[in-house]
Design an enzyme around this catalytic site. Structure first.
Site, mmCIF file in Angstrom:
data_model
loop_
_atom_site.group_PDB
_atom_site.id
_atom_site.type_symbol
_atom_site.label_atom_id
_atom_site.label_comp_id
_atom_site.label_asym_id
_atom_site.label_seq_id
_atom_site.Cartn_x
_atom_site.Cartn_y
_atom_site.Cartn_z
ATOM 1 N N GLU A 52 0.821 -1.205 0.000
ATOM 2 C CA GLU A 52 0.000 0.000 0.000
ATOM 3 C C GLU A 52 0.861 1.263 0.000
ATOM 4 O OE1 GLU A 52 -3.633 0.277 -0.178
ATOM 5 O OE2 GLU A 52 -2.924 -1.580 -1.055
ATOM 6 N N CYS A 53 1.983 1.232 0.692
ATOM 7 C CA CYS A 53 2.894 2.383 0.678
ATOM 8 C C CYS A 53 3.549 2.540 -0.693
ATOM 9 C CB CYS A 53 3.959 2.225 1.762
ATOM 10 S SG CYS A 53 3.326 2.386 3.452
#
Length: 289
Positions: A52-53
């Site tokens: 997600e990052c």
């Protein structure tokens, strides 16, 4: 066919029939739109957090090799927390926004210090970690734990606006309330993946004409580009002098000294008047933490 929905001061929700039709539309289209990514094959919360990052402002296809290499080298929060920033930035190189890599490592440190090495599943706790915002604090448990929380990114925002005939100016808080209302209970993981794929293949930015809330400017020659170049230079050498950087990037219109100062303040770079520089000028290197 779009469902009617009025964005009024007092939020009106779509009818149960409209929500059911929306679910049917998205899930029935998924087999044809479905994409395969390595982060979809895991339920490990740390691995999902990494993906997600990395996916913030970066196309999924570009993330795949970086994600795989990252998980191989840093398979858990403990390994990442104890790595050198130089190695972290080196492995991140090519994804852009080096501060994201730095914040991801700081998150790993906090996971070790505050959560006994386990990435939390609570959105409220996730939001306390560096770099985890309104979207990521929901998307991580949605994908890792199938938690019944709705996450709204650029793709999902575009779909909701299109399908429910909403104005593009609808405040994020109201859009979040709509996303919460249409979330199919017990299917959060599949729902978000199906929405992502539908937004990638069907309701694209081009086909819908809906612009993202923020748009990236041209990269080469931008302030971001010079930041990235400086960090890349320092990753590949033990140290450099400011004079050497000025010789290479003196044409920078954004103020090279100011960019260097920001990198130092952010903790990405260390500056000293070290003995390595015979001219007595400042010496820069990647921060050692």
């Amino acid at each position: 066919m779009r469902h009617s929905f009025h964005a009024m001061m007092d939020m009106e929700y779509p009818s149960a029939a409209s929500i059911e039709a929306f679910h049917s539309k998205i899930f029935s289209s998924w087999p044809a739109c479905r994409r395969t990514f390595p982060w979809r094959e895991t339920r490990d919360r740390y691995s999902v957090m990494v993906s997600e990052c990395m996916l913030q402002q970066t196309q999924a296809e570009r993330v795949v090799p970086k994600y795989s290499a990252w998980i191989e080298r840093f398979p858990d929060a403990a390994t990442l927390a104890h790595a050198s920033l130089r190695e972290v930035l080196s492995l991140w190189s090519g994804l852009g926004y080096n501060s994201r890599a730095q914040r991801l490592q700081l998150s790993a440190v906090q996971v070790m210090d505050k959560f006994n090495g386990e990435v939390p599943s609570s959105p409220l706790l996730l939001k306390t970690l560096p770099g985890i915002g309104e979207y990521s604090c929901r998307s991580i448990p949605a994908f890792a734990d199938n938690l019944d929380v709705a996450a709204v990114d650029t793709n999902i925002r575009r779909i909701l606006i299109t399908e429910f005939s909403l104005p593009e100016t609808l405040p994020p808080a109201k859009l979040q309330r709509l996303a919460d209302a249409v979330l199919p209970v017990g299917r959060s993981r599949d729902w978000h993946n199906a929405l992502m794929d539908y937004g990638s293949r069907v309701v694209t930015g081009k086909s819908s004409g809906i612009r993202p809330l923020s748009r990236q400017s041209a990269f080469k020659g931008s302030r971001r580009w010079y930041r990235a170049q400086i960090v890349r230079e320092l990753i590949n050498t033990p140290f450099m002098t400011v004079a050497e950087l000025q010789d290479k990037y003196g044409e920078c219109q954004w103020g090279l000294d100011e960019i260097i100062r920001d990198l130092v303040v952010e903790g990405l770079v260390e500056s000293s008047a070290g003995s390595h520089d015979s001219t007595g000028g400042r010496v820069l290197k990647i921060s050692e933490g």
